[in-house]
Scaffold this active site. Sequence first.
Site, PDB file in Angstrom:
ATOM      1  N   LYS A   1       6.444  -3.044   0.611  1.00 24.17           N
ATOM      2  CA  LYS A   1       7.601  -3.655   1.097  1.00 24.17           C
ATOM      3  C   LYS A   1       7.792  -3.805   2.703  1.00 24.17           C
ATOM      4  O   LYS A   1       7.372  -3.099   3.468  1.00 24.17           O
ATOM      5  CB  LYS A   1       8.870  -2.945   0.371  1.00 24.17           C
ATOM      6  CG  LYS A   1       8.816  -3.062  -1.064  1.00 24.17           C
ATOM      7  CD  LYS A   1      10.108  -2.433  -1.601  1.00 24.17           C
ATOM      8  CE  LYS A   1      10.178  -2.608  -3.029  1.00 24.17           C
ATOM      9  NZ  LYS A   1      10.868  -1.905  -4.039  1.00 24.17           N
TER      10      LYS A   1
ATOM     11  N   ARG B   1       6.089   3.628  -8.078  1.00 20.50           N
ATOM     12  CA  ARG B   1       5.726   2.370  -8.491  1.00 20.50           C
ATOM     13  C   ARG B   1       4.888   1.657  -7.432  1.00 20.50           C
ATOM     14  O   ARG B   1       5.317   1.219  -6.405  1.00 20.50           O
ATOM     15  CB  ARG B   1       6.946   1.522  -8.956  1.00 20.50           C
ATOM     16  CG  ARG B   1       6.878   0.173  -9.376  1.00 20.50           C
ATOM     17  CD  ARG B   1       8.370  -0.397  -9.768  1.00 20.50           C
ATOM     18  NE  ARG B   1       8.108  -1.879 -10.016  1.00 20.50           N
ATOM     19  CZ  ARG B   1       8.047  -2.953  -9.327  1.00 20.50           C
ATOM     20  NH1 ARG B   1       7.710  -2.810  -8.076  1.00 20.50           N
ATOM     21  NH2 ARG B   1       7.599  -3.999  -9.763  1.00 20.50           N
TER      22      ARG B   1
END
Length: 284
Positions: free
Chosen positions: A215, A259
């Site tokens: 991210k 994740r």
Amino acid sequence: MSPANTVGTVIMGIVNTTPDSFSDGGRYLNPERAISHALELVGDGAGVIDVGGESTRPGAERVPTAEETRRVLPVVAALAERGIVVSIDTMNAETAVAAVDAGARIVNDVSGGLADADMLAAVAATSADFVLGHWRGPSSDMYARAAYADVARDVTVELAERLREAARAGMDPSRVVLDPGIGFGKTAEQNWAMLAGLEHLVALGPRVLVGTSRKRFLTAALSDASASASAEVPSVARRDAATAVTSVLAERAGAWGVRVHDVAATRDALAISAAWRTGASWTA
Ligand code: PMM
């Protein structure tokens, strides 16, 4: 058994069957490629494969249910048939139920049931676990809602309320996994503040899953990111290295799972963390 397995942190490997996810968009649209990538991730140490057919990146268009199920169901079914624990990444109750029927054992909803009013009751009626993400609204305008007094405490309070809502919908709270929704309705600074206060969420009791993989907020912390306005976006390899570090820190803060796209890097990082903590020695 590897040290990472001894620690027991669940590694959820990401398979996005979308044309537009920000780091792997288009690579696994073809079911055969998605399935073989998932098998590779399992070989690398993933305990769960998270299959998604709709991108959640900021500004992404919603995908019609028929298209979403067309993308994900063959992949879910093929993996479940092989005994792999599959999670379906969706905000759509119909897709969630169809995926559970096809063998998914976890429903992963980044909106925590807010995007589809039918989601909580629909999942409650199955035996699947439910990943309930922190969310304040659609990705198209999520930054407009990014106002917090204390992000880690506010997210914990909001997730506790959603957990009660899930229970009211008939879901046993032991089936719920809470996710702080890194990148969802949070600025880079707020994502870091959330991670710094992750213990508040862990203290609530349910299992906690953390998704930081690749991210954008990670790159803000890399040493040269602010050195020059024209600094190039760090490569996927650098973002994967940064992700592996956050996996260890999430584990240390008490997370149940992480994740990630690069399962092998996180597996290695967790193994090193385990060796550091236990002082264990072993031979390969
Ligand atoms: N992030 C994305 C998608 N799904 N699911 C959970 N539970 N937690 C997350 O943080 C999360 C998610 C967006 O990232 P991607 O486009 O790389 O999948």
